[in-house]
Enzyme design. Sequence first.
Site, mmCIF file in Angstrom:
data_model
loop_
_atom_site.group_PDB
_atom_site.id
_atom_site.type_symbol
_atom_site.label_atom_id
_atom_site.label_comp_id
_atom_site.label_asym_id
_atom_site.label_seq_id
_atom_site.Cartn_x
_atom_site.Cartn_y
_atom_site.Cartn_z
ATOM 1 N N ASP A 77 0.783 -1.200 -0.034
ATOM 2 C CA ASP A 77 0.085 -0.040 -0.077
ATOM 3 C C ASP A 77 0.639 1.173 0.004
ATOM 4 O OD1 ASP A 77 0.836 -0.659 2.741
ATOM 5 O OD2 ASP A 77 -0.722 0.858 3.468
ATOM 6 N N GLU A 88 0.137 -1.235 5.612
ATOM 7 C CA GLU A 88 1.344 -0.705 6.479
ATOM 8 C C GLU A 88 1.150 0.466 7.093
ATOM 9 O OE1 GLU A 88 5.236 0.840 7.701
ATOM 10 O OE2 GLU A 88 3.691 1.358 5.948
#
EC number: 3.4.11.4
Length: 408
Positions: free
Chosen positions: A80, A173
């Site tokens: 991400d 994350e």
Amino acid sequence: MDKLLERFLNYVSLDTQSKAGVRQVPSTEGQWKLLHLLKEQLEEMGLINVTLSEKGTLMATLPANVPGDIPAIGFISHVDTSPDCSGKNVNPQIVENYRGGDIALGIGDEVLSPVMFPVLHQLLGQTLITTDGKTLLGADDKAGIAEIMTALAVLQQKNIPHGDIRVAFTPDEEVGKGAKHFDVDAFDARWAYTVDGGGVGELEFENFNAASVNIKIVGNNVHPGTAKGVMVNALSLAARIHAEVPADESPEMTEGYEGFYHLASMKGTVERADMHYIIRDFDRKQFEARKRKMMEIAKKVGKGLHPDCYIELVIEDSYYNMREKVVEHPHILDIAQQAMRDCDIEPELKPIRGGTDGAQLSFMGLPCPNLFTGGYNYHGKHEFVILEGMEKAVQVIVRIAELTAQRK
């Protein structure tokens, strides 16, 4: 290395921006697209035990090519990108043989300037990959992904001696959920490295202790003309709370090993106000003291309020400094430092003024310091990565695998 840049440009073309406050993991559909692409590529490369969990954690194994009891090690990156800046329609610019001065980002007014980012002075002659000034780049952490994938290919193609190499790519994350659904037992590595750092040579095994502080303030609203002795302005109470927080201990006033209080958001009316702080400190005792300080401030400001008006404070720990877990296994850092020196890189041990998946994983039984990627200025339009730095990261990953195989 020929495919390193190609891989990176391919990965950043996918919008994988994560989203805070979403219950599902991964929080966005775009992350699944990259995870499925990586799964397909890992299978094509011949890795075994390729699995993608329902929570979006992708794992795979490059089997050992030498006999003996060699510890399995892992390399981890996240798919991400930050919610702070758009990751849609990323249009990278490649600046070869950087000669100094400002770099125009796209056709707008945005520039990448050594006046604002002095590190550029150290990067003359190198190949910079920048944004076009409209989005972030996504080097955090797609540079890490491209480096791990390229290192796997190098280990295979050159038949470099290595033990079992486990790799994992995680979602979310950037919103603090990357490691929550990570199955350490299934990963089955003795230790690992996240590839999620910054400039060449960075090796990080210390990070903030982190907590969030949510403050709810309930006041009493009446007509301002008849308010004397009756009105309790929640916004005024919020202002008083923030005035009590040490002004010289904010993010913009601190560096290195200094901790801080950060007012991340505040909203409200006379009747109700909400404040959200984050607290950060490397030292555990100072971290606990900062939390106590916030409670003391809330008590002080709330003293003597009418029973129907109150200040409610909720503190929740987010993650802890992984240093205490990593230093129990000094060989993990020794190998990484030796690998860097073998690649003509001087290791730079520095604290992470933030957190990584590795911090949480270290407390879950998987010691996991952080390696550099060659990227800079994450989470914004001025993000860039150095191609030569990415190549160095690949070399270090390969060398770590090789050195670990020699520790029979």
